[in-house]
Design an enzyme around this catalytic site. Structure first.
Site, PDB file in Angstrom:
ATOM      1  N   GLY A 282       0.824  -1.197   0.000  1.00 44.22           N
ATOM      2  CA  GLY A 282       0.000   0.000   0.000  1.00 44.22           C
ATOM      3  C   GLY A 282       0.860   1.248   0.000  1.00 44.22           C
ATOM      4  CB  CYS A 283       0.085   4.714  -0.992  1.00 45.30           C
ATOM      5  SG  CYS A 283      -1.555   4.863  -0.246  1.00 45.30           S
ATOM      6  CG  PHE A 284      -0.778   5.788   4.240  1.00 49.83           C
ATOM      7  CD1 PHE A 284      -0.236   7.062   4.399  1.00 49.83           C
ATOM      8  CD2 PHE A 284      -2.138   5.689   4.009  1.00 49.83           C
ATOM      9  CE1 PHE A 284      -1.023   8.202   4.318  1.00 49.83           C
ATOM     10  CE2 PHE A 284      -2.939   6.821   3.926  1.00 49.83           C
ATOM     11  CZ  PHE A 284      -2.384   8.080   4.081  1.00 49.83           C
TER      12      PHE A 284
END
EC number: 1.2.1.38
Length: 345
Positions: A148-150
């Site tokens: 995921g991005c985070f």
């Protein structure tokens, strides 16, 4: 090599298409969509007029398996968990950009994502695609769970200190901000211009689905780590993530020593740029690129560390890292097709 993209009309799928159009080892990209099949792709994305004349193809597993060599899944959560098992018989390598293959424990996935998990045999075959940390496993994987991005920003920021055993396993606080494109292309009240512009808000307090992904990976590095504190905020910009991470050193060290740990850790990682001591990155400095920029310092009064990690959420946080993993899986240079200069200003 013929590349397939399922979910080509979403932001992640469109970004993969942008990269693979000029990738030196992609001969053709075939685009698939369940919502817009038959439509011209440049009707969904007019910025691609004269760059592609493709039509979106229906999602039919047998047909897809017979016409491609490699598949990117850029569909929302719930699609990959249903489709990936159907590709098992065809031995097609897949990189999934959703969260469906990231969480190894099905009950944990179902708790945080509020939907049924992928079959366990699929989860067991999936390798977590944090490129800089899992290169060797990625090389031989059939399925990649693209991070995921985070988690990408956070884990790249934490890895040098977690893996060196330098920080208190009970004290990790993450304060993260994201641009609006992270919510996807589907319109919603929460990402409506009038709701986001001139505004700054926290969301999914203690409920963000990336929490177990971060914790799972950190505990794989060091099983002594306790649950983290992770908060996410929406800021009025299109792209970008800044994760500010606070933790505590076990033993005293100064900012120069910290910077040296990070620099040595990432010395062979082209896409991670560690700032000089006293310098901290901004999201604009990685915009449109696959770079992760990291700055680190310590407050010697408290022995607490501040790590600042920034990425473009659609590139290093999604499509860029997916293509980096594609390169690793195929024995190519990690930078192939990804040497974009950040767009500035």
């Amino acid at each position: 090599m013929k590349i397939g993209i399922i979910g080509a009309t979403g932001y992640g799928g469109a970004e993969i298409m942008r990269i693979m159009r000029t990738h030196p080892y992609a001969d053709e990209c075939i685009l698939y969509s369940s919502s817009d099949e038959g439509a011209r792709y440049d009707a969904a994305y007019p910025h691609l007029v004269k760059l592609t004349d493709q039509h979106l193809q229906p999602i039919e597993v047998k047909r897809i398996a017979n016409e491609i060599d490699f598949l990117f899944m850029a569909a929302p959560p719930g699609i990959s968990s249903r489709l990936t098992p159907q590709f098992d018989a065809y031995d097609i390598p897949i990189i999934d950009l959703s969260g469906d293959l990231r969480i190894q424990n099905p009950s944990v996935y179902e708790k945080w994502y509020k939907r049924e998990a992928a079959p366990e045999h699929v989860l067991q075959k999936a390798v977590y695609g944090l490129s800089e940390l899992n290169r060797e496993d990625i090389k031989t994987a059939q399925y990649i769970a693209n991070p995921g991005c985070f988690p990408t920003a956070v884990l790249l920021g934490l890895a040098p200190l977690v893996k060196s055993g330098s920080i208190n396993e009970s004290f990790v606080i993450i304060d993260a901000k994201t641009g609006v494109s992270g919510a996807g292309r589907k319109p919603s009240m929460g990402t409506h211009f009038s709701e986001v512009n001139d505004n700054f808000k926290i969301y999914k307090v203690n409920e963000h689905q990336h929490t177990p992904e971060i914790e799972q990976t950190v505990k794989q590095w060091n099983s002594a780590f306790k649950p983290i504190t992770f908060s996410t905020h929406l800021v009025p910009m299109t792209r970008g993530i800044m994760a500010t991470i606070y933790t505590e050193l076990k033993d005293s060290m100064d900012a120069e020593q910290l910077q040296l740990i990070f620099s040595k850790f990432y010395k062979d990682s082209y896409f991670v740029r560690v700032r000089e001591t006293g310098s901290f990155p901004a999201t604009k400095e990685v915009y449109g690129s696959n770079f992760c920029d990291i700055g680190v310092t310590v407050d010697e009064r408290t022995n607490r560390v501040t790590i600042v990690s920034v990425i473009d959420n659609l590139m290093k946080g999604a499509a860029g890292q997916a293509v980096q993993n594609f390169n690793i899986m195929n024995g190519l240079s990690e930078t192939a097709g990804l040497e974009f200069t950040p767009i500035y200003p």
